[in-house]
Design a protein around this motif. Structure first.
Motif, mmCIF file in Angstrom:
data_model
loop_
_atom_site.group_PDB
_atom_site.id
_atom_site.type_symbol
_atom_site.label_atom_id
_atom_site.label_comp_id
_atom_site.label_asym_id
_atom_site.label_seq_id
_atom_site.Cartn_x
_atom_site.Cartn_y
_atom_site.Cartn_z
ATOM 1 N N ASN A 89 -0.292 -14.886 -6.899
ATOM 2 C CA ASN A 89 -1.628 -14.379 -7.233
ATOM 3 C C ASN A 89 -1.642 -12.866 -7.424
ATOM 4 N N ASP A 114 -4.099 -2.965 4.520
ATOM 5 C CA ASP A 114 -4.556 -3.839 5.609
ATOM 6 C C ASP A 114 -4.921 -3.100 6.889
ATOM 7 N N ASP A 133 10.409 -1.039 7.909
ATOM 8 C CA ASP A 133 11.150 -1.913 6.992
ATOM 9 C C ASP A 133 10.616 -1.699 5.583
ATOM 10 N N ALA A 151 0.836 -1.207 0.000
ATOM 11 C CA ALA A 151 0.000 0.000 0.000
ATOM 12 C C ALA A 151 0.868 1.255 0.000
ATOM 13 N N ALA A 172 -2.123 -8.451 -1.113
ATOM 14 C CA ALA A 172 -1.117 -7.510 -1.610
ATOM 15 C C ALA A 172 -1.654 -6.636 -2.743
HETATM 16 C C1 LIG Z 1 3.409 -14.760 5.146
HETATM 17 C C2 LIG Z 1 2.403 -13.978 4.329
HETATM 18 C C3 LIG Z 1 2.145 -14.381 3.054
HETATM 19 C C4 LIG Z 1 1.238 -13.672 2.276
HETATM 20 N N1 LIG Z 1 1.009 -14.074 1.008
HETATM 21 C C5 LIG Z 1 0.213 -13.354 0.199
HETATM 22 C C6 LIG Z 1 0.043 -13.727 -1.157
HETATM 23 O O1 LIG Z 1 0.563 -14.733 -1.626
HETATM 24 N N2 LIG Z 1 -0.755 -12.931 -1.934
HETATM 25 C C7 LIG Z 1 -1.362 -11.796 -1.443
HETATM 26 O O2 LIG Z 1 -2.020 -11.089 -2.195
HETATM 27 N N3 LIG Z 1 -1.222 -11.444 -0.148
HETATM 28 C C8 LIG Z 1 -0.444 -12.191 0.678
HETATM 29 N N4 LIG Z 1 -0.302 -11.836 1.983
HETATM 30 C C9 LIG Z 1 -1.025 -10.644 2.477
HETATM 31 C C10 LIG Z 1 -0.282 -9.367 2.033
HETATM 32 O O3 LIG Z 1 1.095 -9.506 2.263
HETATM 33 C C11 LIG Z 1 -0.833 -8.178 2.765
HETATM 34 O O4 LIG Z 1 -2.223 -8.073 2.500
HETATM 35 C C12 LIG Z 1 -0.136 -6.907 2.310
HETATM 36 O O5 LIG Z 1 1.268 -6.977 2.513
HETATM 37 C C13 LIG Z 1 -0.671 -5.707 3.065
HETATM 38 O O6 LIG Z 1 0.001 -4.597 2.579
HETATM 39 P P1 LIG Z 1 0.039 -3.236 3.405
HETATM 40 O O7 LIG Z 1 0.953 -2.336 2.646
HETATM 41 O O8 LIG Z 1 -1.344 -2.803 3.682
HETATM 42 O O9 LIG Z 1 0.694 -3.617 4.817
HETATM 43 P P2 LIG Z 1 2.045 -4.363 5.170
HETATM 44 O O10 LIG Z 1 2.517 -5.218 4.076
HETATM 45 O O11 LIG Z 1 1.806 -4.992 6.494
HETATM 46 O O12 LIG Z 1 3.119 -3.212 5.336
HETATM 47 C C14 LIG Z 1 3.088 -2.365 6.446
HETATM 48 C C15 LIG Z 1 4.380 -1.572 6.530
HETATM 49 O O13 LIG Z 1 4.265 -0.602 7.569
HETATM 50 C C16 LIG Z 1 5.414 -0.635 8.405
HETATM 51 N N5 LIG Z 1 5.016 -0.144 9.725
HETATM 52 C C17 LIG Z 1 4.188 -0.727 10.619
HETATM 53 N N6 LIG Z 1 3.998 0.084 11.670
HETATM 54 C C18 LIG Z 1 4.714 1.205 11.437
HETATM 55 C C19 LIG Z 1 4.920 2.413 12.160
HETATM 56 N N7 LIG Z 1 4.315 2.660 13.317
HETATM 57 N N8 LIG Z 1 5.762 3.335 11.637
HETATM 58 C C20 LIG Z 1 6.386 3.139 10.447
HETATM 59 N N9 LIG Z 1 6.212 1.996 9.725
HETATM 60 C C21 LIG Z 1 5.373 1.063 10.206
HETATM 61 C C22 LIG Z 1 5.858 -2.079 8.352
HETATM 62 O O14 LIG Z 1 7.208 -2.185 8.730
HETATM 63 C C23 LIG Z 1 5.607 -2.399 6.875
HETATM 64 O O15 LIG Z 1 6.684 -1.962 6.086
HETATM 65 C C24 LIG Z 1 0.583 -12.530 2.799
HETATM 66 C C25 LIG Z 1 0.835 -12.130 4.105
HETATM 67 C C26 LIG Z 1 1.733 -12.842 4.864
HETATM 68 C C27 LIG Z 1 2.021 -12.413 6.269
#
Ligand SMILES: Cc1cc2nc3c(=O)[nH]c(=O)nc-3n(C[C@H](O)[C@H](O)[C@H](O)COP(=O)(O)OP(=O)(O)OC[C@H]3O[C@@H](n4cnc5c(N)ncnc54)[C@H](O)[C@@H]3O)c2cc1C
Length: 321
Positions: A50, A276, A37, A16, A285
């Motif tokens: 996917n 998320d 990270d 995101a 993702a």
């Molecule tokens: C093991 C695993 C496998 C997965 N496999 C799939 C798949 O095959 N296909 C799929 O579509 N989805 C998959 N998912 C789900 C997908 O990874 C998530 O839906 C997606 O990564 C969410 O993206 P996001 O950017 O919303 O949050 P995240 O990916 O959780 O990223 C959040 C970011 O915010 C940072 N952060 C958190 N708190 C703070 C703070 N206070 N200050 C600064 N930075 C902060 C974190 O370090 C991270 O970099 C998987 C998830 C996991 C755990």
């Protein structure tokens, strides 16, 4: 406070946040990404199969490509953890755990859900190296392996059911005597010949070198610990929206997720959210990346409006006649 205010501060560098940063930077907005990270949950998985348009890619490689795109388009980076936001009419000040303060005209909250940790010795260095938090992504790689699933709810039992046809043996480790999962799932699990349940048992330590090799298991109450050789461990003890630091800043629902409208606007002017961490129904993702793009475009629109400029988004935008 370091330097002039950014137009956009993106908090979080998962799909995101990375997608949001790319889109705000491409609009010419001064963009900074503040994150603990690069990659978030997506970087925790071996292979993503996917994500439309990409047949198969490691999670790490996908997020590094997204980071490269955002950097190419002009985004700045700062590593750290956001711990508070103080806002006035036109500016937001974000403080970090590392002691810095970043000023920005808009903020995009994209810091995802946090998988609940085992909270034991050896966990941190082995994440993504045999220690996984999602069976959906990593079950296909477990053919013939000895795996452990930690947890007692539906997620854990479903993961074990998914793993059992592939793995040589599945150990289901639960800290209580009774599993919380639905009986129908549990019955299916217990009927499988290669599943062993370790009830009233906790993981005291994960051991390994370049990847997981064994678990140290201890009785939930007193007693001697034992060592179990495993190839992989799936931690299925839930995810949390860690948003307490946003108290008084943006509205959240009962699950502590940030509430947004369909354009990723929170209830606070100039603060948007994506992925998320928000109250959207589906957490994947590709969905997070799409939501990040929406938040970026909405932040652009907001800044244009604030500056009294027309908020034309696309040349091909549908015009009402
Ligand atoms: C093991 C695993 C496998 C997965 N496999 C799939 C798949 O095959 N296909 C799929 O579509 N989805 C998959 N998912 C789900 C997908 O990874 C998530 O839906 C997606 O990564 C969410 O993206 P996001 O950017 O919303 O949050 P995240 O990916 O959780 O990223 C959040 C970011 O915010 C940072 N952060 C958190 N708190 C703070 C703070 N206070 N200050 C600064 N930075 C902060 C974190 O370090 C991270 O970099 C998987 C998830 C996991 C755990």
């Amino acid at each position: 406070m370091e330097g002039a205010p950014f137009d956009v501060l993106v908090i979080g560098a998962g799909p995101a946040g990375l997608a949001a940063a790319m889109f705000t930077a491409r609009r010419g907005l001064r963009t900074c990404v503040l994150s603990k990270d690069i990659g978030g949950q997506a970087a925790l998985t071996d292979t993503i199969e996917n994500y439309p348009g990409i047949a198969s890619v490691s999670g790490r490689s996908l997020v590094e490509t997204m980071r490269g795109q955002a950097t190419r388009d002009g985004a700045d980076w700062q590593f750290g953890e956001a711990i508070s936001i103080v806002s006035d009419a036109s500016l937001h000040l974000v403080r970090t755990a590392e002691g810095t303060t970043i000023a920005a005209r808009t903020i995009i909250l994209a810091f995802g859900l946090t998988p609940n940790d085992l909270d034991c010795l050896g966990e941190a260095p082995l994440r993504g190296r045999g220690l996984y938090y999602s069976a959906v992504a990593d079950a296909p790689m477990q053919d013939g392996k000895t795996v452990a699933v930690v947890g007692g709810g539906n997620a854990a039992v479903t993961a074990a059911l998914e793993l059992a046809p592939r793995a040589a043996r599945v150990y289901c480790i639960h800290r209580r005597e009774e599993f919380r999962a639905e009986q129908v799932l549990l019955d299916r699990l217990l009927a499988l010949p290669n599943v062993v349940c370790c009830r009233s048992t906790v993981v005291a330590e994960v051991r390994g070198d370049d990847r997981v090799r064994e678990l140290v298991l201890a009785p939930a109450t007193d007693g001697a610990s034992r060592v179990l050789a495993v190839d992989s461990v799936f931690v299925q003890i839930g995810y949390s929206a860690k948003t307490n630091w946003l108290d008084g800043v943006v509205a959240r629902n009962a699950r502590r997720e940030v509430m947004i409208d369909r354009d990723c606007q929170t209830n606070a002017p100039g603060i948007f959210a994506a992925g998320d961490i928000t109250d959207i129904s589906y957490k994947q993702a590709v969905i997070s990346a799409g939501e990040g793009v929406k938040a970026a475009l909405q932040a652009f629109k907001y800044l244009q409006t604030q500056a009294g400029r027309p908020a034309v988004m696309f040349d091909w935008e549908v015009k009402t006649v």
